[in-house]
Write an enzyme that holds these catalytic residues in place. Structure first.
Site, short mmCIF file in Angstrom:
data_model
loop_
_atom_site.label_atom_id
_atom_site.label_comp_id
_atom_site.label_asym_id
_atom_site.label_seq_id
_atom_site.Cartn_x
_atom_site.Cartn_y
_atom_site.Cartn_z
N SER A 113 0.80 -1.23 0.00
CA SER A 113 0.00 0.00 0.00
C SER A 113 0.83 1.28 0.00
O SER A 113 1.62 1.48 -0.91
CB SER A 113 -0.95 -0.05 1.19
OG SER A 113 -1.88 0.98 1.09
N HIS A 114 0.69 2.09 1.05
CA HIS A 114 1.36 3.39 1.07
C HIS A 114 2.81 3.30 1.52
O HIS A 114 3.50 4.32 1.55
CB HIS A 114 0.59 4.32 2.01
CG HIS A 114 0.44 3.73 3.38
ND1 HIS A 114 -0.42 2.68 3.63
CD2 HIS A 114 1.07 3.98 4.54
CE1 HIS A 114 -0.32 2.34 4.89
NE2 HIS A 114 0.58 3.11 5.47
N ASP A 278 -2.92 6.18 -3.34
CA ASP A 278 -1.72 5.58 -2.75
C ASP A 278 -1.18 4.44 -3.61
O ASP A 278 -1.63 4.22 -4.73
CB ASP A 278 -2.02 5.10 -1.32
CG ASP A 278 -2.94 3.89 -1.30
OD1 ASP A 278 -3.75 3.75 -2.23
OD2 ASP A 278 -2.85 3.09 -0.36
N ASP A 280 -1.49 1.20 -3.79
CA ASP A 280 -2.39 0.19 -4.36
C ASP A 280 -3.75 0.74 -4.77
O ASP A 280 -4.65 -0.03 -5.11
CB ASP A 280 -2.55 -0.98 -3.39
CG ASP A 280 -3.16 -0.57 -2.06
OD1 ASP A 280 -2.98 0.60 -1.66
OD2 ASP A 280 -3.81 -1.40 -1.42
N ASP A 282 -6.21 2.33 -3.14
CA ASP A 282 -7.44 2.31 -2.34
C ASP A 282 -7.63 3.56 -1.49
O ASP A 282 -8.70 3.78 -0.93
CB ASP A 282 -7.53 1.03 -1.48
CG ASP A 282 -6.33 0.83 -0.57
OD1 ASP A 282 -5.40 1.67 -0.61
OD2 ASP A 282 -6.32 -0.17 0.16
N ARG A 283 -6.60 4.40 -1.40
CA ARG A 283 -6.75 5.62 -0.61
C ARG A 283 -7.03 6.82 -1.50
O ARG A 283 -6.74 6.79 -2.70
CB ARG A 283 -5.48 5.92 0.18
CG ARG A 283 -5.18 4.88 1.22
CD ARG A 283 -4.04 5.33 2.10
NE ARG A 283 -3.82 4.31 3.12
CZ ARG A 283 -3.26 4.53 4.30
NH1 ARG A 283 -2.85 5.76 4.60
NH2 ARG A 283 -3.10 3.56 5.17
N LYS A 377 -11.68 -0.19 0.20
CA LYS A 377 -11.77 1.24 -0.01
C LYS A 377 -11.31 1.52 -1.42
O LYS A 377 -10.61 0.71 -2.02
CB LYS A 377 -10.98 2.01 1.04
CG LYS A 377 -9.52 1.64 1.21
CD LYS A 377 -8.96 2.38 2.43
CE LYS A 377 -7.47 2.20 2.57
NZ LYS A 377 -7.13 1.02 3.38
C1 VG1 Z 1 -3.47 1.92 8.38
C2 VG1 Z 1 -4.68 2.81 8.59
C3 VG1 Z 1 -5.95 2.00 8.42
C4 VG1 Z 1 -5.95 1.35 7.03
C5 VG1 Z 1 -4.69 0.52 6.87
C6 VG1 Z 1 -4.57 -0.09 5.49
O1 VG1 Z 1 -3.45 0.90 9.34
O2 VG1 Z 1 -4.65 3.41 9.86
O3 VG1 Z 1 -7.07 2.86 8.59
O4 VG1 Z 1 -7.08 0.53 6.87
O5 VG1 Z 1 -3.55 1.32 7.08
O6 VG1 Z 1 -4.59 0.89 4.52
P1 VG1 Z 1 -2.54 0.97 10.66
O7 VG1 Z 1 -2.79 -0.31 11.38
O8 VG1 Z 1 -1.15 1.19 10.21
O9 VG1 Z 1 -3.05 2.16 11.43
V1 VG1 Z 1 -3.74 0.64 3.09
O10 VG1 Z 1 -4.09 1.83 2.07
O11 VG1 Z 1 -2.27 0.32 3.70
O12 VG1 Z 1 -4.28 -0.88 2.45
CO CO Z 2 -3.64 1.27 0.21
#
Ligand code: VG1
Ligand code: CO
Length: 544
Positions: A113-114, A278, A280, A282-283, A377
């Site tokens: 992801s990010h 981001d 992948d 989804d953000r 998302k």
């Molecule tokens: C973070 C965010 C959470 C989100 C998750 C995955 O998790 O706070 O709201 O669902 O990333 O997003 P954490 O446990 O680091 O707070 V993504 O865009 O990484 O799939």
């Molecule tokens: Co993501």
């Protein structure tokens, strides 16, 4: 097809977090590390022989190599069809849609992801079930337990697949289909939004836009949808080519990381709408000319206006937000007299509510919003939602936000992240917070009187499952909150997130800087958790 059973030894720590297993690439590259985890997933699933599996990732370093390995393990385990995104690419929401559309058994999404990408950065893998959503904790716990005792994996001796060439290939009982990564998703978007209105608004110059794909997966999606289908100029999508290392940046859509976009949106002649996604896809980050829309506000505004979007014209059955997300959404739900659910952090907790039709729209403070159209998302969906909103209301983003605050009040909000804290120190902080919970209630700190202090526990209203220890909440009589939790997506040490919010009903006081309004709460948060004292740091790494 020659299938081998290869002996292996378990690795520690293959425990999926908030959104799949995320580790440094170097860890994933250890012998059989990936193989073990993928086989542990398949060992924990039942009745998939002959069924289809969707495969794709965000294109980061190791994506292609990992896919070739996964294809061979999936082939050896007896799947009947593998549906793979061209070039090994699928955004997370597109993968979710494809699982649903083709009624696949499930899917593996390769992404961290990010988190940054590259040989020294992060990789990740996540299993999604047949509804298109992330596997629940029951599954992810089973994957982990299996990974601790695994002693062999299955591997088919087949040639590497040409991931770039669309089409199907049959290898005995297995069909491998490489599909256009964007087409199905683009069609879905067209069925949700008023594309004619968007085309007119863009071609007439009423709406100008700037989308930052952050050298990640949404580049090809944004080009096809925003440029080819809706007629935006090619320059309106920046950083549109997915790169294995995201150009050396964090593909994390916030004002710090999407700085090129941020500069343009706060300059003279800024476009009507600016957005970013981001790694992948989804953000989403939404900005308008001279304004940044906080994700919690964005979610509330989308809920309040959903009836203006074709797919949601009949209204919403209910809404949900993750616990640390601001209470702005709750005010909208109360106004429309629809239920509002509070779930733990992570998209997997929304799936049951969406499947049961209890909610239509949901989101998180971490730049994530989505609806019942998929079970993840969805970044570009949110951008199209806002575009559609601006086109229908014929108002600027700033006017839409200010009107919303006037009607519902403003939940002034921010999040402070302390990244890569040494794990024992982070655990000490949580223990220290926990030890204060029994005595905090009714204590007053200046204007703030504690109403409740607890550790969030969630009971799923559909399947009755209970998830404990989902963050520490301190709520005050005036509606303000401080929430503390440790991240479940980091790969180095521990990350402490502190979420702060305060409600302001008076519209004369809405245009204030969040850090100023929240200053008393920020000081109080330190008093309670001692993160600065215990780490010796001067402040958070990131403020969003
Ligand atoms: C973070 C965010 C959470 C989100 C998750 C995955 O998790 O706070 O709201 O669902 O990333 O997003 P954490 O446990 O680091 O707070 V993504 O865009 O990484 O799939
Ligand atoms: Co993501």
């Amino acid at each position: 097809m020659q299938i081998e059973t290869i002996t292996t030894h378990p690795y520690e720590g293959q425990n999926p977090g908030t959104s799949g297993l995320r580790k440094k690439v170097k860890i994933f590259q250890q012998p059989a590390y990936l193989e073990n985890f993928v086989q542990s997933i398949f060992d924990s699933l039942e009745n998939f022989t002959g069924k289809s599996l969707v495969l794709g990732g965000d294109g980061r370093y190791f994506n292609r190599l990992a896919l070739q390995t996964i294809i061979k393990i999936a082939a050896a385990n007896g799947f009947g069809e593998l549906i793979v995104g061209q070039g090994g690419l699928l955004s997370t929401p597109a993968a979710s849609h494809i699982i649903r559309k083709y009624q696949a058994f499930g899917g593996l999404i390769l992404s961290a992801s990010h988190n940054p990408g590259g040989p020294d950065e992060d990789f990740g893998i996540k299993y999604n079930v047949s509804n298109g959503g992330p596997a629940s904790e029951t599954y992810t716990d089973a994957f982990y337990q299996r990974s601790l005792v695994i002693d062999s994996y299955k591997y088919a001796r087949i040639d590497d697949i040409d991931l770039d060439c669309i089409g199907s290939k049959q290898i005995e009982g297995l069909k491998i289909t490489v599909i256009d990564s964007v087409a199905d998703y683009a069609e879905l978007m067209q069925s949700i939004f008023d594309f004619n209105l968007l085309k007119q608004s863009i071609s007439s110059g009423y709406i100008s836009l700037l989308f930052d794909a952050m050298s990640a997966i949404t580049g090809p999606y944004a080009k096809r949808i925003l440029v080819d289908m809706l007629g935006a100029s090619p320059e309106s999508v920046i950083n549109a080519v997915p790169l294995e290392d995201f150009g050396g940046h964090h593909p994390d859509p916030n004002l710090a990381h999407a700085h090129e976009l941020a500069e343009r949106m706060f300059s003279d002649n800024a476009p009507t709408l600016g957005a970013a996604s981001d790694g992948d896809g989804d953000r989403n980050m939404i900005t308008g000319s001279q304004i940044f829309v906080t994700p919690s506000d964005s979610l509330a505004i989308m809920a309040a206006n959903a009836h203006l979007i074709p797919a949601y014209a009949k209204g919403l059955s209910g809404v949900a937000r993750s616990m640390p997300t601001s209470q702005a959404l709750d005010r909208v739900a109360a106004y429309y007299n629809i239920p509002c659910y509070e779930t733990p952090t992570g998209w997997k907790f929304f799936g049951n509510l969406l499947d049961a039709g209890k909610i239509t729209l949901c989101g998180e403070e971490s730049f994530g919003t989505g609806s019942d159209h998929v079970r993840e998302k969805d970044g570009l969906w949110a951008v199209l939602f806002w575009l559609n909103l601006v086109a229908v209301r014929r108002q600027s983003v700033a006017d839409i936000v200010h009107e919303h605050w006037q009607k519902f009040g403003r939940d002034i909000y921010c999040r402070h992240d302390y990244e890569a804290i040494e794990t024992p120190i982070a655990n000490g902080i949580v223990e220290h917070l926990r030890s204060q919970l029994p005595t905090l209630a009714k204590q007053s700190f200046g204007d703030y009187v504690v109403k409740f202090a607890d550790e969030f526990s969630y009971e799923d209203s559909v399947d009755g499952s209970v998830s404990r220890n989902q963050g520490i909440r301190v709520g005050f009589e005036n509606g303000s909150r401080i929430v503390f939790r440790l991240s479940g997506t980091g790969t180095v040490g521990a990350t402490l997130r502190i979420y702060l919010e305060r409600f302001e009903a008076d519209s004369a006081l809405h245009d204030q800087e969040a850090q100023v309004v929240l200053n008393d709460l920020i000081i109080l948060a330190e008093q309670l958790c001692e993160v600065k004292k215990r780490t010796g740091r001067a402040g958070p790494n990131i403020i969003t």
